[in-house]
Scaffold this motif. Sequence first.
Motif, PDB file in Angstrom:
ATOM      1  N   SER A  75      -2.680   4.375   8.229  1.00 44.30           N
ATOM      2  CA  SER A  75      -3.038   3.187   7.446  1.00 44.30           C
ATOM      3  C   SER A  75      -2.370   1.943   8.012  1.00 44.30           C
ATOM      4  CB  SER A  75      -2.629   3.383   5.983  1.00 44.30           C
ATOM      5  OG  SER A  75      -3.270   4.509   5.417  1.00 44.30           O
ATOM      6  N   VAL A  94      -8.657   2.596   2.612  1.00 42.69           N
ATOM      7  CA  VAL A  94      -7.780   1.691   3.363  1.00 42.69           C
ATOM      8  C   VAL A  94      -8.600   0.569   3.995  1.00 42.69           C
ATOM      9  CG1 VAL A  94      -6.199   1.500   5.326  1.00 42.69           C
ATOM     10  CG2 VAL A  94      -6.055   3.486   3.804  1.00 42.69           C
ATOM     11  N   LEU A 139       0.870  -1.172   0.000  1.00 42.39           N
ATOM     12  CA  LEU A 139       0.000   0.000   0.000  1.00 42.39           C
ATOM     13  C   LEU A 139       0.910   1.225   0.000  1.00 42.39           C
ATOM     14  CD1 LEU A 139      -2.640   1.531   0.179  1.00 42.39           C
ATOM     15  CD2 LEU A 139      -2.653   1.137   2.652  1.00 42.39           C
ATOM     16  N   VAL A 188       3.151  -0.825   4.344  1.00 39.06           N
ATOM     17  CA  VAL A 188       2.621   0.479   3.948  1.00 39.06           C
ATOM     18  C   VAL A 188       3.802   1.433   3.823  1.00 39.06           C
ATOM     19  CG1 VAL A 188       1.106   2.403   4.535  1.00 39.06           C
ATOM     20  CG2 VAL A 188       0.465   0.065   5.179  1.00 39.06           C
TER      21      VAL A 188
END
Length: 412
Positions: A89, A63, A4, A75
């Motif tokens: 996140s 998210v 991510l 992340v």
Amino acid sequence: MRVLLIGRNAGFIKKCSVIDPEVEVFIIEEPDILRKLKEFSSPNIKEIAEVKYHDSEEYMSIVKEWGQKYRFDLVVPGFEYSVKAANESAKYLNLPRIGDRGAAVFTNKVKLRDLCAEAGIPHPRYKKITSIEELREFYNGSPIVFKPANRQASIGVIRINTEEEIASAYKETLNGESEVLIPDREIPCEYIAEDLVVGYEVSVECFVRNCKIIFINYTMQDGTVGRYFIEVGHEVPGNIPSSVTDKLYQFKSRLVEAANVNTAILHSEWKIEEGEPILIECAARMPGDYIPKLISNAYEFDVHTAYINILRNKDPHINNKHKNYILIQYFQSKPGRLKEINNLEIFDELGDKLIEYSITVQPGNDVPELTSSWKRVGYFIIKDQSHEALRKLAEKINDTVEFVMDITTGVS
């Protein structure tokens, strides 16, 4: 590997694909910023969500949606402005992160100064500024620096030497240049004034994992002298006395502890005044100005790969002892219309001492005054076996390469 990425940083996507050619990258980026970034495509990009994350929690709905569908391995904050969103996140996804306090203080210079005062870390006298009257009150007859507290790079950072310069500096900083990485909507900007610290400048780059520093590097920095603060060179590792690096390590460790940093890369800048380090600023993201490339070549491990592995709880394969001396210098040209660039063939003569060079202007281009790092015209990166040889080689290059300006034509 599933990543991510908050902030569409093309470099991170490329590095992830080298580590794992089958990597899946999910990106969150502001619509305005995505439009302003250079186009980039990769088969590893699985989805891009155009959603707000600057001074907004809108991104968290994405998210949470993705978190229910996929299992992410890490992340990554793609840019300085995405550090807070990446931290939140990662917290939701239960993945390695910097921590709440670190995300707050390393993205706001006023909060960083407050932390330094609390933790006993040397720093200049400072004040949050909300009006020109407060800036006038802060000025005490000695040079000060006025700058944005929650912006990156050198944009809007101005030296004030006299009381007469306050009004123009205040106006220039508040009307600072637009940034690609800031959305078009209004994002609140804070400002800070602080005493000018005289001394040479160094930066400290470190990896923190599970609250402990596992790698640290000291970079010698070269900057311009005058109204604006623009870095024009970096040497890794820096030629810095051990008496200074020992203190830098002590204060950096104290900073990590005070900010409750769990897992992160930290890039801090310090002035060394009479042998004493004074913290200027610290960011919780990959350093710019090709410093990761310098470190990678000096220590012979890839900094981006190590960072990615740290964030996904893998062995980063770090070397803590340097094997080469590396230097980057930025070409400095007078403002005006560029007529020609001479003697670039010197780079063909350097052999393996040249890592790379780049020039971003060509004859006919207008070269502006150097008021921020975004306006530099190119650079070269070289290596050698000692600090002295490295500096001598850089001096030879600078004396040889010539930017010839058309004196009959001004910048339009």
